[in-house]
Enzyme design. Sequence first.
Site, PDB file in Angstrom:
ATOM      1  N   LYS A  49       0.791  -1.359  -0.287  1.00 29.15           N
ATOM      2  CA  LYS A  49       0.463  -0.014  -0.233  1.00 29.15           C
ATOM      3  C   LYS A  49       1.152   1.485  -0.105  1.00 29.15           C
ATOM      4  O   LYS A  49       0.850   2.502  -0.900  1.00 29.15           O
ATOM      5  CB  LYS A  49      -1.220   0.090   1.155  1.00 29.15           C
ATOM      6  CG  LYS A  49      -1.624   1.190   1.581  1.00 29.15           C
ATOM      7  CD  LYS A  49      -3.234   0.904   2.570  1.00 29.15           C
ATOM      8  CE  LYS A  49      -2.517   1.048   3.572  1.00 29.15           C
ATOM      9  NZ  LYS A  49      -2.591   2.383   4.320  1.00 29.15           N
ATOM     10  N   ARG A  64       2.504   6.179  -3.106  1.00 25.42           N
ATOM     11  CA  ARG A  64       3.676   6.433  -3.613  1.00 25.42           C
ATOM     12  C   ARG A  64       4.662   6.410  -5.634  1.00 25.42           C
ATOM     13  O   ARG A  64       4.869   8.202  -5.646  1.00 25.42           O
ATOM     14  CB  ARG A  64       5.942   6.239  -2.560  1.00 25.42           C
ATOM     15  CG  ARG A  64       4.932   6.769  -1.633  1.00 25.42           C
ATOM     16  CD  ARG A  64       5.956   5.588  -0.585  1.00 25.42           C
ATOM     17  NE  ARG A  64       6.161   6.657   1.355  1.00 25.42           N
ATOM     18  CZ  ARG A  64       5.169   6.603   1.921  1.00 25.42           C
ATOM     19  NH1 ARG A  64       3.456   5.667   1.941  1.00 25.42           N
ATOM     20  NH2 ARG A  64       5.758   6.881   3.085  1.00 25.42           N
ATOM     21  N   GLN A  78       4.883   9.426   7.179  1.00 28.45           N
ATOM     22  CA  GLN A  78       4.112   9.517   6.241  1.00 28.45           C
ATOM     23  C   GLN A  78       4.456  11.776   7.221  1.00 28.45           C
ATOM     24  O   GLN A  78       4.394  12.339   5.977  1.00 28.45           O
ATOM     25  CB  GLN A  78       2.672   9.968   7.381  1.00 28.45           C
ATOM     26  CG  GLN A  78       1.706   8.815   6.239  1.00 28.45           C
ATOM     27  CD  GLN A  78       0.570   8.388   7.152  1.00 28.45           C
ATOM     28  OE1 GLN A  78       0.012   9.199   7.927  1.00 28.45           O
ATOM     29  NE2 GLN A  78      -0.548   7.435   7.110  1.00 28.45           N
ATOM     30  N   ASP A  86       1.835  -1.400  11.846  1.00 26.45           N
ATOM     31  CA  ASP A  86       0.370  -1.558  11.523  1.00 26.45           C
ATOM     32  C   ASP A  86      -0.087  -3.097  11.716  1.00 26.45           C
ATOM     33  O   ASP A  86      -0.697  -3.910  11.299  1.00 26.45           O
ATOM     34  CB  ASP A  86       0.426  -2.242  10.225  1.00 26.45           C
ATOM     35  CG  ASP A  86       1.050   0.316   9.311  1.00 26.45           C
ATOM     36  OD1 ASP A  86       0.485   1.011  10.750  1.00 26.45           O
ATOM     37  OD2 ASP A  86       1.373   0.551   7.912  1.00 26.45           O
ATOM     38  N   ARG A 125      -6.225   2.043  17.730  1.00 28.45           N
ATOM     39  CA  ARG A 125      -5.786  -0.054  18.086  1.00 28.45           C
ATOM     40  C   ARG A 125      -5.513  -0.559  19.329  1.00 28.45           C
ATOM     41  O   ARG A 125      -5.944  -1.567  19.524  1.00 28.45           O
ATOM     42  CB  ARG A 125      -4.716  -0.123  17.092  1.00 28.45           C
ATOM     43  CG  ARG A 125      -5.079   0.206  15.626  1.00 28.45           C
ATOM     44  CD  ARG A 125      -4.492   0.562  14.806  1.00 28.45           C
ATOM     45  NE  ARG A 125      -4.918   0.355  13.206  1.00 28.45           N
ATOM     46  CZ  ARG A 125      -4.130   1.011  11.779  1.00 28.45           C
ATOM     47  NH1 ARG A 125      -2.718   0.354  11.281  1.00 28.45           N
ATOM     48  NH2 ARG A 125      -5.260   0.274  10.493  1.00 28.45           N
ATOM     49  N   ARG A 143      -7.593  -2.883   9.729  1.00 30.89           N
ATOM     50  CA  ARG A 143      -6.642  -3.844  10.105  1.00 30.89           C
ATOM     51  C   ARG A 143      -6.807  -4.886  11.422  1.00 30.89           C
ATOM     52  O   ARG A 143      -6.443  -6.298  11.425  1.00 30.89           O
ATOM     53  CB  ARG A 143      -5.374  -3.342  10.788  1.00 30.89           C
ATOM     54  CG  ARG A 143      -4.389  -2.507   9.060  1.00 30.89           C
ATOM     55  CD  ARG A 143      -3.116  -2.509   9.316  1.00 30.89           C
ATOM     56  NE  ARG A 143      -2.839  -1.605   7.780  1.00 30.89           N
ATOM     57  CZ  ARG A 143      -1.920  -2.159   6.829  1.00 30.89           C
ATOM     58  NH1 ARG A 143      -2.305  -3.697   6.751  1.00 30.89           N
ATOM     59  NH2 ARG A 143      -1.615  -1.846   6.206  1.00 30.89           N
TER      60      ARG A 143
HETATM   61  O1  SPQ Z   1      -2.520   5.106   5.176  1.00 23.18           O
HETATM   62  P1  SPQ Z   1      -2.647   5.705   7.055  1.00 23.18           P
HETATM   63  O2  SPQ Z   1      -4.636   5.004   7.028  1.00 23.18           O
HETATM   64  O3  SPQ Z   1      -1.942   6.113   7.985  1.00 23.18           O
HETATM   65  O4  SPQ Z   1      -2.212   3.531   7.282  1.00 23.18           O
HETATM   66  C1  SPQ Z   1      -1.676   3.038   8.054  1.00 23.18           C
HETATM   67  C2  SPQ Z   1      -2.116   1.379   8.025  1.00 23.18           C
HETATM   68  O5  SPQ Z   1      -2.248   0.554   8.395  1.00 23.18           O
HETATM   69  O6  SPQ Z   1      -2.352   0.822   6.951  1.00 23.18           O
HETATM   70  C3  SPQ Z   1      -1.854   3.457   9.281  1.00 23.18           C
HETATM   71  F1  SPQ Z   1      -3.200   3.463   9.925  1.00 23.18           F
HETATM   72  O7  SPQ Z   1      -0.334   2.745   7.641  1.00 23.18           O
HETATM   73  C4  SPQ Z   1       0.553   3.796   7.563  1.00 23.18           C
HETATM   74  C5  SPQ Z   1       1.629   3.402   9.280  1.00 23.18           C
HETATM   75  O8  SPQ Z   1       1.115   3.301   9.860  1.00 23.18           O
HETATM   76  C6  SPQ Z   1       1.597   4.197   6.516  1.00 23.18           C
HETATM   77  C7  SPQ Z   1       2.324   5.100   6.331  1.00 23.18           C
HETATM   78  C8  SPQ Z   1       3.290   4.413   5.103  1.00 23.18           C
HETATM   79  O9  SPQ Z   1       2.597   4.756   3.736  1.00 23.18           O
HETATM   80  O10 SPQ Z   1       3.929   6.272   5.366  1.00 23.18           O
HETATM   81  C9  SPQ Z   1       3.532   4.998   7.311  1.00 23.18           C
HETATM   82  C10 SPQ Z   1       2.612   4.868   8.869  1.00 23.18           C
HETATM   83  O11 SPQ Z   1       2.387   6.096   9.275  1.00 23.18           O
HETATM   84  P2  SPQ Z   1       2.754   6.893  10.105  1.00 23.18           P
HETATM   85  O12 SPQ Z   1       1.538   7.910  10.642  1.00 23.18           O
HETATM   86  O13 SPQ Z   1       3.879   6.434  11.266  1.00 23.18           O
HETATM   87  O14 SPQ Z   1       4.033   7.803   9.206  1.00 23.18           O
END
Ligand code: SPQ
Length: 425
Positions: free
Chosen positions: A20, A25, A167, A312, A343, A385
């Site tokens: 994902k 990206r 993120q 995750d 979670r 999840r």
């Molecule tokens: O996109 P989203 O909703 O934040 O998705 C999650 C998931 O469980 O699929 C988190 F809820 O994954 C994030 C992950 O936790 C995806 C991600 C990324 O693609 O950069 C980074 C992680 O989040 P963060 O807040 O640690 O940057």
Amino acid sequence: MKFQIIKHPLKGEIQIPGDKSISHRAVMFGALADGTTEITNFLQGADCLSTIDCFRKMGITIDNTPEQITVYGKGLDGLTAPNGELYTGNSGTTTRIISGILAPQSFTTVLNGDASIQKRPMKRIMDPLSQMGASIKSIKGNGCAPLEITGSPLKGIHYQSPVASAQVKSAILLAGLYAEGETSVTEPAISRNHTELMLQFFGAKVSSLGNTATVSPRPVLTGQKICVPGDISSAAYFIAAGLLVPGSEILIQNVGMNPTRDGIIKVAEAMGAKFMRLNETVSGEPTCDLLVSYSPLKGTVIEGDLIPTLIDELPVIAIMAAFAEGTTIIRDAAELKVKESNRIDVMVENLTAMGCDITGTDDGMIINGGKPLHGAVIDPHLDHRIAMSFAVASLLAEGETEIKDAECVNISYPNFYQDLKSLCR
Ligand code: SPQ
């Protein structure tokens, strides 16, 4: 959806969907590149489709066929003002990362998402982007979406991030592509590095030293061919099911094994798991075929720098812990509270309903495993999840389990139940 305990092993091979994080990206960077980007094994989950939709609304042509996604990039300055708000659905990744791309544009955008997105913290990207000169505000003034972003000239910063978040890091690095001077981000622990790897692949100057990633401004990005590896976060449910259901043996093909994502493998091995890694590739995003065999598990401690590499997967790791002998302690994982659901609370609520001895803490969970669990009505709070984690638990719990809103798995794994069923024959 209703599930029943299975009395026989899970056997067979499985092809998990594309990663994902990497799928998002690939579309974003393809849109900012000159020329065409062809993406195979793209994840056709609702979150990644939201990313496609946002870029289409900003004038990027994107063909989506079952074989491949083709992004007709227009270069760093090729995006155009959308007609109306950009809707990011349930996707935190789309919402946060795209903000870094929108901040330096020559137009104003309103970014909005579903009820879960409207509760997730956005200040973590608003603060550093504002330091770079961005004009970004939370329309309701609560630090959450909807966000209004008015394009402004940006300057490079060095940002010391209080959270290990890919993120946050990605939003800043992408804004840095448009800034005056270098931009760097230092994290308390390294989060997934797909942005750094892929930006470099597209031609950007990116360096990583310890916990710091740095980008130089105004690169010429060039369209690429990208084959997305299988998502280790989706493989996690089959890893857990294969390890937990007696007699199981599952070959999970083409699993992304980036060391910033493979914490579940390390933790499972510490719990006593048996794996074989086959057909390993090492360049770019490393992959392998993973053979998972039933293994009696014991409790462990999960903490520190390992947490971002399995954040995750913690819901399904909690399921593994519930069936492992002894106590598992998860700490340093307060980030779990600001995901699609809280979670920690939702795992505690539902595992308790199955008869598990679990306590939620401020930054994790304590699970006294090894007691038999019973079926229950599971409320995943619309979190994909959590739903998938309890589908695994239901294979081992005595009696029937019902998962409410089971279709929420469409966010990251639309064929999840079919794939699970294919191994249960
Ligand atoms: O996109 P989203 O909703 O934040 O998705 C999650 C998931 O469980 O699929 C988190 F809820 O994954 C994030 C992950 O936790 C995806 C991600 C990324 O693609 O950069 C980074 C992680 O989040 P963060 O807040 O640690 O940057």
